[in-house]
Design a protein around this motif. Structure first.
Motif, PDB file in Angstrom:
ATOM      1  N   ARG A   4      34.386  29.314  33.213  1.00  0.00           N
ATOM      2  CA  ARG A   4      35.458  30.077  32.593  1.00  0.00           C
ATOM      3  C   ARG A   4      34.979  30.958  31.447  1.00  0.00           C
ATOM      4  O   ARG A   4      35.649  31.116  30.431  1.00  0.00           O
ATOM      5  N   ALA A   5      33.802  31.513  31.581  1.00  0.00           N
ATOM      6  CA  ALA A   5      33.312  32.484  30.603  1.00  0.00           C
ATOM      7  C   ALA A   5      34.188  33.725  30.666  1.00  0.00           C
ATOM      8  O   ALA A   5      34.534  34.196  31.744  1.00  0.00           O
ATOM      9  N   PRO A  68      46.691  27.637  21.634  1.00  0.00           N
ATOM     10  CA  PRO A  68      46.902  28.145  22.994  1.00  0.00           C
ATOM     11  C   PRO A  68      45.577  28.608  23.619  1.00  0.00           C
ATOM     12  O   PRO A  68      44.640  28.960  22.894  1.00  0.00           O
ATOM     13  N   PRO A  69      45.495  28.642  24.940  1.00  0.00           N
ATOM     14  CA  PRO A  69      44.251  29.064  25.596  1.00  0.00           C
ATOM     15  C   PRO A  69      44.015  30.554  25.418  1.00  0.00           C
ATOM     16  O   PRO A  69      44.937  31.310  25.120  1.00  0.00           O
ATOM     17  N   LEU A  71      43.199  32.709  27.747  1.00  0.00           N
ATOM     18  CA  LEU A  71      43.894  33.377  28.846  1.00  0.00           C
ATOM     19  C   LEU A  71      44.995  32.469  29.370  1.00  0.00           C
ATOM     20  O   LEU A  71      44.927  31.250  29.206  1.00  0.00           O
ATOM     21  N   PRO A  72      46.023  33.027  30.016  1.00  0.00           N
ATOM     22  CA  PRO A  72      47.031  32.175  30.669  1.00  0.00           C
ATOM     23  C   PRO A  72      46.364  31.198  31.626  1.00  0.00           C
ATOM     24  O   PRO A  72      45.393  31.545  32.297  1.00  0.00           O
ATOM     25  N   GLU A  73      46.878  29.985  31.666  1.00  0.00           N
ATOM     26  CA  GLU A  73      46.296  28.927  32.501  1.00  0.00           C
ATOM     27  C   GLU A  73      47.049  28.809  33.842  1.00  0.00           C
ATOM     28  O   GLU A  73      48.251  29.058  33.900  1.00  0.00           O
ATOM     29  N   PRO A  74      46.344  28.386  34.902  1.00  0.00           N
ATOM     30  CA  PRO A  74      47.027  28.117  36.177  1.00  0.00           C
ATOM     31  C   PRO A  74      47.936  26.893  36.049  1.00  0.00           C
ATOM     32  O   PRO A  74      47.870  26.166  35.053  1.00  0.00           O
ATOM     33  N   VAL A  75      48.748  26.661  37.065  1.00  0.00           N
ATOM     34  CA  VAL A  75      49.663  25.524  37.056  1.00  0.00           C
ATOM     35  C   VAL A  75      48.869  24.210  37.032  1.00  0.00           C
ATOM     36  O   VAL A  75      47.805  24.089  37.633  1.00  0.00           O
ATOM     37  N   ILE A 105      47.711  36.851  34.353  1.00  0.00           N
ATOM     38  CA  ILE A 105      46.417  37.298  33.819  1.00  0.00           C
ATOM     39  C   ILE A 105      46.389  38.826  33.697  1.00  0.00           C
ATOM     40  O   ILE A 105      45.994  39.388  32.664  1.00  0.00           O
ATOM     41  N   ALA A 106      46.795  39.511  34.783  1.00  0.00           N
ATOM     42  CA  ALA A 106      46.740  40.978  34.797  1.00  0.00           C
ATOM     43  C   ALA A 106      47.608  41.583  33.699  1.00  0.00           C
ATOM     44  O   ALA A 106      47.187  42.495  32.974  1.00  0.00           O
TER      45      ALA A 106
END
Length: 254
Positions: A4-5, A68-69, A71-75, A105-106
């Motif tokens: 996850r770089a 918070p992360p 980037l947005p995280e997956p489910v 993400i986009a």
């Protein structure tokens, strides 16, 4: 391995390229690599997520620890539902959530780097031109293409015949039969070209290319790039009944 770089695409084209790379990785996990993906989603493990990367790779891993992360995280928790539902329904559910994550993400990149209304609209239109992961996994993309092809061919043939009627009087006798036969051949050629041109690979979701080798699964009738399923033209000649990775896994898995 944690891949996850992060890197930050800053233009519409760069964000779309990031989107396509992640999408290709997720589609690979849910189609050609489905056996490996299935095995990694052990319900006995902790909350797991499916990540797709711009490099067209995928990974099942725990969520990011930072809150918070970046980037947005997956489910979360895709592994918990694996054994509680039909495999195809579970894969479809993961596909839907993966589509939602890709859009998040986009548009995160779009918001972060100040895309204006025109940029956001252009990005969405580019994304909307490719089938969703759900459509690829369920085969809905192929059905939509066939229906679209059928409708366009029908209306094209109709308008073509109407314009001929307006331009010239109806030919007689032998000349009429010859022209009708030529029209039928032309329409068949056009339909065949349209159908092949709109065919999507069941693995990567990309369009058919006349210069590429393709193979059709005799079970689900989906088409695949030879390179996506590691089948060469020479090897295909010795295969009596081809089964794609997904269909093969369904039969072998207990």
């Amino acid at each position: 391995m944690d891949s996850r770089a992060q890197y930050n695409p800053r233009t519409v084209e760069e964000v779309f390229r990031d989107f396509k790379g992640r999408r290709a990785g997720l589609i690979k996990a849910l189609t050609t690599d489905v056996e490996e993906f299935y095995n990694q989603c052990d319900p006995e493990k902790e909350n797991l997520c499916l990540y797709g990367f711009p490099s067209e790779q995928w990974e099942v891993n725990l969520p990011a620890e930072e809150v918070p992360p970046e980037l947005p995280e997956p489910v979360l928790g895709i592994n918990f539902a694996r054994d509680g539902m039909q495999e195809k329904d579970w894969l479809s559910l993961v596909a839907v959530h993966s589509d939602a994550w890709l859009l998040a993400i986009a548009f995160y990149f779009g918001a972060r780097f100040g895309f204006d209304k025109a940029d956001r609209k252009r990005l969405f239109n580019m994304i909307n031109e490719v089938p969703t992961i759900f459509e690829v996994v369920t085969g809905a993309a192929k059905k939509q293409v066939k229906e679209k092809s059928s409708v366009s061919n029908h209306s094209g043939s109709k308008s073509k015949s109407n314009s001929k009627a307006q331009r010239a009087p109806e030919p007689q006798g032998r000349q009429q039969k010859a022209l009708q036969a030529k029209d039928e051949d032309d329409e068949l050629d056009e339909q065949e070209d349209d159908e092949h041109g709109e065919t999507l690979c069941g693995a990567c979701g990309e369009h058919y290319g006349t210069d590429e080798f393709w193979i059709c699964c005799d079970i689900c009738e989906k088409w695949f790039h030879g390179k996506c399923v590691k089948i060469t033209p020479a090897r295909a000649e010795h295969i009596k009944q081809y089964k794609c990775p997904s269909c093969s896994n369904k039969r072998t898995r207990p």
